[in-house]
Motif scaffolding. Sequence first.
Motif, PDB file in Angstrom:
ATOM      1  N   MET A  90      -6.298  -8.878  -0.364  1.00 40.44           N
ATOM      2  CA  MET A  90      -5.681  -7.661  -0.886  1.00 40.44           C
ATOM      3  C   MET A  90      -6.675  -6.912  -1.779  1.00 40.44           C
ATOM      4  SD  MET A  90      -2.248  -7.163  -3.211  1.00 40.44           S
ATOM      5  CE  MET A  90      -2.953  -8.018  -4.628  1.00 40.44           C
ATOM      6  N   TYR A  91      -7.344  -7.630  -2.671  1.00 36.40           N
ATOM      7  CA  TYR A  91      -8.319  -6.986  -3.551  1.00 36.40           C
ATOM      8  C   TYR A  91      -9.495  -6.425  -2.754  1.00 36.40           C
ATOM      9  CZ  TYR A  91      -6.258  -7.852  -8.109  1.00 36.40           C
ATOM     10  OH  TYR A  91      -5.431  -7.803  -9.209  1.00 36.40           O
ATOM     11  N   GLN A  92      -9.965  -7.158  -1.745  1.00 43.93           N
ATOM     12  CA  GLN A  92     -11.061  -6.646  -0.912  1.00 43.93           C
ATOM     13  C   GLN A  92     -10.661  -5.345  -0.237  1.00 43.93           C
ATOM     14  OE1 GLN A  92     -11.814  -9.964   1.701  1.00 43.93           O
ATOM     15  NE2 GLN A  92     -13.099 -11.035   0.215  1.00 43.93           N
ATOM     16  N   VAL A 105     -10.604  -2.550  -2.827  1.00 44.97           N
ATOM     17  CA  VAL A 105     -11.967  -2.144  -3.167  1.00 44.97           C
ATOM     18  C   VAL A 105     -12.540  -1.255  -2.065  1.00 44.97           C
ATOM     19  CG1 VAL A 105     -14.338  -2.995  -3.434  1.00 44.97           C
ATOM     20  CG2 VAL A 105     -12.482  -4.092  -4.699  1.00 44.97           C
ATOM     21  N   SER A 106     -12.336  -1.657  -0.813  1.00 45.16           N
ATOM     22  CA  SER A 106     -12.929  -0.898   0.302  1.00 45.16           C
ATOM     23  C   SER A 106     -12.343   0.505   0.435  1.00 45.16           C
ATOM     24  CB  SER A 106     -12.783  -1.668   1.618  1.00 45.16           C
ATOM     25  OG  SER A 106     -11.442  -1.675   2.039  1.00 45.16           O
ATOM     26  N   THR A 107     -11.094   0.696   0.024  1.00 42.28           N
ATOM     27  CA  THR A 107     -10.470   2.021   0.105  1.00 42.28           C
ATOM     28  C   THR A 107     -10.399   2.708  -1.257  1.00 42.28           C
ATOM     29  OG1 THR A 107      -8.234   1.153  -0.201  1.00 42.28           O
ATOM     30  CG2 THR A 107      -9.050   1.338   2.073  1.00 42.28           C
ATOM     31  N   MET A 124      -6.987   4.053  -2.292  1.00 42.64           N
ATOM     32  CA  MET A 124      -6.432   5.235  -1.633  1.00 42.64           C
ATOM     33  C   MET A 124      -5.532   4.904  -0.439  1.00 42.64           C
ATOM     34  SD  MET A 124      -7.467   7.464  -3.674  1.00 42.64           S
ATOM     35  CE  MET A 124      -7.024   8.989  -2.899  1.00 42.64           C
ATOM     36  N   ASP A 125      -5.142   3.642  -0.265  1.00 42.42           N
ATOM     37  CA  ASP A 125      -4.234   3.288   0.821  1.00 42.42           C
ATOM     38  C   ASP A 125      -2.868   3.916   0.605  1.00 42.42           C
ATOM     39  OD1 ASP A 125      -5.854   1.740   2.439  1.00 42.42           O
ATOM     40  OD2 ASP A 125      -5.291  -0.148   1.515  1.00 42.42           O
ATOM     41  N   ASN A 126      -2.205   4.242   1.714  1.00 42.91           N
ATOM     42  CA  ASN A 126      -0.846   4.732   1.645  1.00 42.91           C
ATOM     43  C   ASN A 126      -0.041   4.071   2.752  1.00 42.91           C
ATOM     44  OD1 ASN A 126       1.414   6.132   0.958  1.00 42.91           O
ATOM     45  ND2 ASN A 126       0.753   8.075   1.827  1.00 42.91           N
ATOM     46  N   ASP A 144      -7.757   4.036 -14.499  1.00 44.18           N
ATOM     47  CA  ASP A 144      -9.012   4.440 -13.876  1.00 44.18           C
ATOM     48  C   ASP A 144      -9.793   3.164 -13.522  1.00 44.18           C
ATOM     49  OD1 ASP A 144     -11.078   5.990 -12.945  1.00 44.18           O
ATOM     50  OD2 ASP A 144     -11.957   6.317 -14.934  1.00 44.18           O
ATOM     51  N   PRO A 145      -9.416   2.494 -12.432  1.00 44.86           N
ATOM     52  CA  PRO A 145      -9.979   1.176 -12.114  1.00 44.86           C
ATOM     53  C   PRO A 145     -11.482   1.184 -11.847  1.00 44.86           C
ATOM     54  CG  PRO A 145      -8.053   1.632 -10.767  1.00 44.86           C
ATOM     55  CD  PRO A 145      -8.403   2.905 -11.469  1.00 44.86           C
ATOM     56  N   ASP A 146     -12.108   0.099 -12.270  1.00 46.59           N
ATOM     57  CA  ASP A 146     -13.506  -0.174 -11.932  1.00 46.59           C
ATOM     58  C   ASP A 146     -13.466  -1.155 -10.758  1.00 46.59           C
ATOM     59  OD1 ASP A 146     -16.118  -0.950 -11.655  1.00 46.59           O
ATOM     60  OD2 ASP A 146     -16.276  -1.875 -13.646  1.00 46.59           O
ATOM     61  N   TYR A 147     -13.601  -0.622  -9.556  1.00 43.38           N
ATOM     62  CA  TYR A 147     -13.473  -1.441  -8.347  1.00 43.38           C
ATOM     63  C   TYR A 147     -14.626  -2.423  -8.179  1.00 43.38           C
ATOM     64  CZ  TYR A 147      -9.816   1.861  -7.206  1.00 43.38           C
ATOM     65  OH  TYR A 147      -8.675   2.632  -7.244  1.00 43.38           O
ATOM     66  N   SER A 148     -15.718  -2.213  -8.901  1.00 40.89           N
ATOM     67  CA  SER A 148     -16.874  -3.097  -8.754  1.00 40.89           C
ATOM     68  C   SER A 148     -16.858  -4.266  -9.737  1.00 40.89           C
ATOM     69  CB  SER A 148     -18.167  -2.305  -8.934  1.00 40.89           C
ATOM     70  OG  SER A 148     -18.256  -1.800 -10.259  1.00 40.89           O
ATOM     71  N   GLN A 149     -15.879  -4.308 -10.639  1.00 42.48           N
ATOM     72  CA  GLN A 149     -15.869  -5.368 -11.637  1.00 42.48           C
ATOM     73  C   GLN A 149     -15.649  -6.735 -11.013  1.00 42.48           C
ATOM     74  OE1 GLN A 149     -12.366  -5.713 -14.361  1.00 42.48           O
ATOM     75  NE2 GLN A 149     -11.670  -3.889 -13.244  1.00 42.48           N
TER      76      GLN A 149
END
Length: 157
Positions: A43-45, A48-50, A53-55, A97-102
């Motif tokens: 789920m986290y992967q 991160v990849s989107t 922005m998934d809907n 404001d997530p940091d997706y690279s953390q």
Amino acid sequence: MQKYILYVLVAIIGTGIAVNAIANDVELQQRLTAMKVATIEKMYQQDVSTEGMDNPIVLQQYSNPELKAAFQLADDYFDREQLNCGIDYDVLWDSQDPDYSQNKQFAVTEQGLVKVSLAQGSNIYYELSCDDSVCKIADVVLVKNISLKAHLLQSCQ
């Protein structure tokens, strides 16, 4: 003497069956634990990849029917009232404001929840329901031990 030998044999066989049952239970628990962690990691992967922005949102995609119904209740409330009754931040990242690279670490608690420890210092706990082949998120424990599902069901009537 034959009765004694028979009793000993029955006791040995019974002990062997009990040991096998315990071993099978441990193997099942290990398999379920691995499935739970793999589900949350996936789920986290995906998120991160989107970049979130998934809907529908990725959390909703991985939810079981009861949690999906709570999300639908929040969507219906928004459509009706034009107000957000849910959570106004990204639950996966405990941030607006997530940091997706953390960096993040995944573990399972003694209660069977999957704990995600984020580099920013937050911990998110996921309750999952699993069958033989798939796990779905049943609830998310938010800050101060608040249940996401209970919050949505209570606030979005």
